[in-house]
Enzyme design. Structure first.
Site, mmCIF file in Angstrom:
data_model
loop_
_atom_site.group_PDB
_atom_site.id
_atom_site.type_symbol
_atom_site.label_atom_id
_atom_site.label_comp_id
_atom_site.label_asym_id
_atom_site.label_seq_id
_atom_site.Cartn_x
_atom_site.Cartn_y
_atom_site.Cartn_z
ATOM 1 C CG HIS A 1 2.658 -8.462 -0.877
ATOM 2 N ND1 HIS A 1 2.338 -9.781 -0.640
ATOM 3 C CD2 HIS A 1 3.585 -8.492 -1.864
ATOM 4 C CE1 HIS A 1 3.036 -10.563 -1.445
ATOM 5 N NE2 HIS A 1 3.798 -9.807 -2.196
ATOM 6 C CB SER B 1 5.510 -12.515 -2.974
ATOM 7 O OG SER B 1 4.656 -11.841 -3.855
ATOM 8 C CG ASP C 1 -0.366 -9.675 1.285
ATOM 9 O OD1 ASP C 1 -0.734 -9.035 0.281
ATOM 10 O OD2 ASP C 1 0.537 -10.519 1.265
#
Lengths: 353, 353
Positions: free
Chosen positions: A327, A144, A298
């Site tokens: 995610h 991320s 995601d």
């Protein structure tokens, strides 16, 4: 200075605060005494060529990497590598709005300056070089915002990064993702207790933190996660119990300004800042052997946003990670998640560069 | 009673308020004087077999159907069919919290009862039968919550529905979609001006309505919509201008309690309430020729949530609508959207049943 028990050794285990001096920032302003929280695993060899850097993601710290990703049974093996987790600026552990004091008293709370992904990477490079004498990294990896920093490393310091593995993140943030982070920011900032960033305890902002958690619930997990009640594997009886027992307390313990500092950087992650907006030119700078590792479900950094970036990186492969969580598969709770991560990172580390 | 200029003829064109008397509700309580806003197009033939019903979606009214979907050049052709749009309870035009007065004074504002998809369908059936003498419908179609009502019609009154075309909606709402609507509800309810539903003007809740609009921005449109700047086709210069010039004013004109009344029903749409939770049995009741029409980029009602439902409907086809906008493709702004809708609805109406 707010005493927040979450950001202590008790919750985060051993880590060291390492000062790198004044950090001048891309947006202007500076952090007079830039203290970074660092956790290391393993031993740096004499050649100093076995170092792995892990920058952290939004709301996360070295803790999740230590507990889930690093160990003798993992590709991130401290018996072989010297693994350095550096908590990002605004992580709550490193210098952050709520803990700015002493030389940093002038940037406390609402006065904390805007920090970019690039500022974090510059700070990390200085720390690695000055404190550990590390000039080259066997691998940079992160999820991320950690992936954003990984890309930034590979573009900004191509000679220093031998391998790169951005997981569930992009080199150039998309407008859709910007708006997702903006909705999260608004959830926090609309809390009456936030008070323009001048609350006296994160508990005053708990309603905003909870609403922010609920936005994570709908974009951080996939619709399939909710449909198939994957939370049952985490021993919750209902989605409401999962929210109130897991996702809400995860965020309500945190500092609102810390989260806002991070999300401001997250929204603006963009390696093309180095090349006048030319993403191809920026990614063309990368010399690291790179595995681009999106998570198939995601919604923040969809595979289709990651593929065109991967195609612009010379020495790269696409390695899609399958996880119904989406995610937040990054938490590593799915039993099939870490075996994939270990396989891909293991393959990458096995490549001679 | 709040005078809201949005819910007037000026903004919504000609419509008629038709009372169907007291409506007792599934959750208990009742609406003493259930007034429904109705717009009709075309002429009911003598056999009364050319009627099409359109129930409305969250935040929408008959207006969008009149302006975009209905016309002599469309499958929903008023020269051939008698098209009845009935605005749902809580739409702001039909009986709603902010306009409850007279006999409905006891259910104004925060005292408005919970209304379900099934209550709307029962009210619509009564209206069509008692007011127009319509016993069978050539077609029921609607988008989003209109799709939920379409499914409810086909399951609850199988003998009355010859054809059904649920667009961008499901027969049984998913938990992920429930949580999306919940985040929108929280955006409104967290506005200090909402005051537990007892505001005196929707302007007091404008901050919550804007935050609700921003959650629509991230789930109502696809990430591809934002990435490819599809809003440029609507003559905006930036995504911020699109938000402030289109999506925010769209919602801030509306009544907060009206939106909350609708979303409560949206969250709980479930035809399996008729069969003790057995979705296959409920959908097995449908005798209508049914086209299930999800939008390919829809994040609220993804294709993969619609397919398993379609497979449980005997006389059905899957007709996927392609639109980068995602769920809010329903607005019909994409030039390729209406041709697909017309083709599918045209095909369906051409089938002899």
């Amino acid at each position: 200075m707010i005493e927040n028990p979450y950001y202590t050794d008790e919750f985060h285990g051993d880590y060291e605060l390492i000062g790198i001096g004044q950090l001048d920032l891309e947006e202007g302003g500076s952090i007079p005494d830039c203290q970074l929280a660092v956790a290391t695993f393993g031993v740096l060899n004499e050649a100093k060529d076995n170092a792995i850097l892990i920058p952290t993601w939004y709301s996360g710290t070295h803790q999740i990497w230590r507990d889930v990703y690093i160990g003798p049974d993992h590709a991130l093996n401290p018996e072989k590598y010297f693994i350095v987790c550096i908590d990002q600026i605004g992580s709550g552990l490193s210098v952050s709005p709520h803990n700015a004091a002493g030389a940093n008293a002038g940037i406390a709370m609402s006065k904390f300056p805007h920090v970019r992904i690039g500022d974090n990477v510059v700070a990390q490079e200085r720390l690695l070089r000055e404190h550990f004498g590390i000039e080259r990294l066997a691998l940079v990896t992160g999820g991320s915002m950690g992936a954003q920093q990984t890309y930034e490393w590979a573009v900004r310091f191509p000679d220093k990064v031998l391998r790169a593995a951005p997981i569930a993140g992009t080199a150039q943030n998309t407008p859709g993702d910007f708006l997702i982070a903006e909705a999260m920011r608004e959830a926090i900032q609309s809390s009456p207790g936030w008070n323009g960033g001048e609350y006296t305890s994160n508990e005053q902002v708990v309603d905003g933190l909870i609403r922010q958690a609920h936005i994570w619930a709908i974009v951080g997990f996939s619709t399939e996660f909710w449909k198939h009640e994957v939370w049952r594997a985490m021993e919750f009886d209902s989605k409401e119990a999962f929210l109130s027992g897991f996702l809400e307390p995860y965020f309500t313990a945190m500092d609102p300004n810390a989260l806002l500092t991070q999300s401001w950087a997250w929204q603006r992650g963009d390696v093309a800042r180095h090349t006048g907006g030319d993403l191809a030119a920026a990614l063309g700078r990368i010399t690291a052997k790179t595995f681009v590792m999106p998570i198939d479900e995601d919604q923040l950094f969809p595979v289709r946003d990651c593929v065109p970036e991967q195609e612009l990186i010379k020495n790269s492969e696409l390695r899609v990670v399958e996880d119904t969580l989406g995610h937040l598969g990054l938490f590593g709770v799915s039993p099939t998640y870490m075996p994939q991560i270990d396989r891909h990172l293991g393959d990458l580390l096995d490549i001679e560069v």
